[in-house]
Write a protein that holds these residues in place. Sequence first.
Motif, short mmCIF file in Angstrom:
data_model
loop_
_atom_site.label_atom_id
_atom_site.label_comp_id
_atom_site.label_asym_id
_atom_site.label_seq_id
_atom_site.Cartn_x
_atom_site.Cartn_y
_atom_site.Cartn_z
N GLU A 93 -6.96 5.48 4.10
CA GLU A 93 -6.01 4.58 4.77
C GLU A 93 -6.19 3.16 4.26
O GLU A 93 -7.28 2.78 3.86
CB GLU A 93 -6.26 4.60 6.28
N ARG A 94 -5.10 2.40 4.31
CA ARG A 94 -5.19 0.98 3.99
C ARG A 94 -5.01 0.21 5.29
O ARG A 94 -4.00 0.37 5.96
CB ARG A 94 -4.14 0.58 2.96
N LYS A 95 -6.00 -0.58 5.65
CA LYS A 95 -5.94 -1.26 6.95
C LYS A 95 -5.37 -2.67 6.81
O LYS A 95 -5.04 -3.12 5.73
CB LYS A 95 -7.32 -1.26 7.59
N GLU A 96 -5.27 -3.35 7.95
CA GLU A 96 -4.62 -4.66 7.97
C GLU A 96 -5.30 -5.70 7.08
O GLU A 96 -4.66 -6.62 6.60
CB GLU A 96 -4.56 -5.20 9.42
N ASP A 97 -6.59 -5.53 6.87
CA ASP A 97 -7.28 -6.48 6.00
C ASP A 97 -6.98 -6.24 4.52
O ASP A 97 -7.51 -6.92 3.65
CB ASP A 97 -8.80 -6.43 6.26
N GLY A 98 -6.11 -5.24 4.23
CA GLY A 98 -5.70 -4.97 2.85
C GLY A 98 -6.68 -4.10 2.09
O GLY A 98 -6.45 -3.77 0.93
#
Length: 241
Positions: free
Chosen positions: A172-177
């Motif tokens: 997954e790619r999270k909000e922090d990039g």
Amino acid sequence: EEVNRQGLRDKINLKKMIFGSERSSDAMRRRIKELLNLEDMFDIPGMTELYGPGTGLDCAYHQGIHYWADYYILEILNPETLKPVAEGEIGEMVVTTLKKEAAPLIRYRTRDLTRLIPGQCPCGSILPRHDRLLGRSDDMIIFRAVNIYPGQIDHILSGIKKIGSEYQIILERKEDGRDYMTVKVERQQGIGQDQNAALSQIIADEIKKQIMVSAGTVEIVDYGSLPRSERKSKRVFDRRA
Ligand SMILES: [Zn+2]
């Protein structure tokens, strides 16, 4: 598992098995061997385009698969650059048939990943060896700039006790990039939940040591909770948009 469920174990008196299944993990093989009380089990890879089942076979030393080098030329290439990899490195199997008529293959990309095993086998056979199929080149994951093949994770997990043969890798790619990896692994049958934290730590440490990436989260789940399929279980879920 089905043999046990149907109570057929005592009716089956199997000593040796030639087992052909590209996606079976080491742990799954070990489990089948235990469940059926086999003396030995051999690995036979095969491909319809390449003379059908049986493109090689491992021997009693189980140190790689002897392949029929007199029937086809095997090259191991980097799936991105299509250049040969260094001997012993993982790459895609590319084959050229020597005896096939009507539909010969010339440098045919199989999408299967493996590596050549240097040196001679202790069994004395002069047929060269490649490793077990370590996944598909389409399944290669690029995670934090590291190339990972699911077969590598499989190999690591198969060396750890108290866990089962089923696993999933979720990216997954999270909000922090940044990209994050979750590895879900089943406990072995009969192992209690109190082992979860310790098992999770062991798996995370081994992944870090052997693939040089931090696995992020290792989730230990109940035995039997991950899906099983007849042929190929999907194990990698890439949810990075
Ligand atoms: Zn051998």
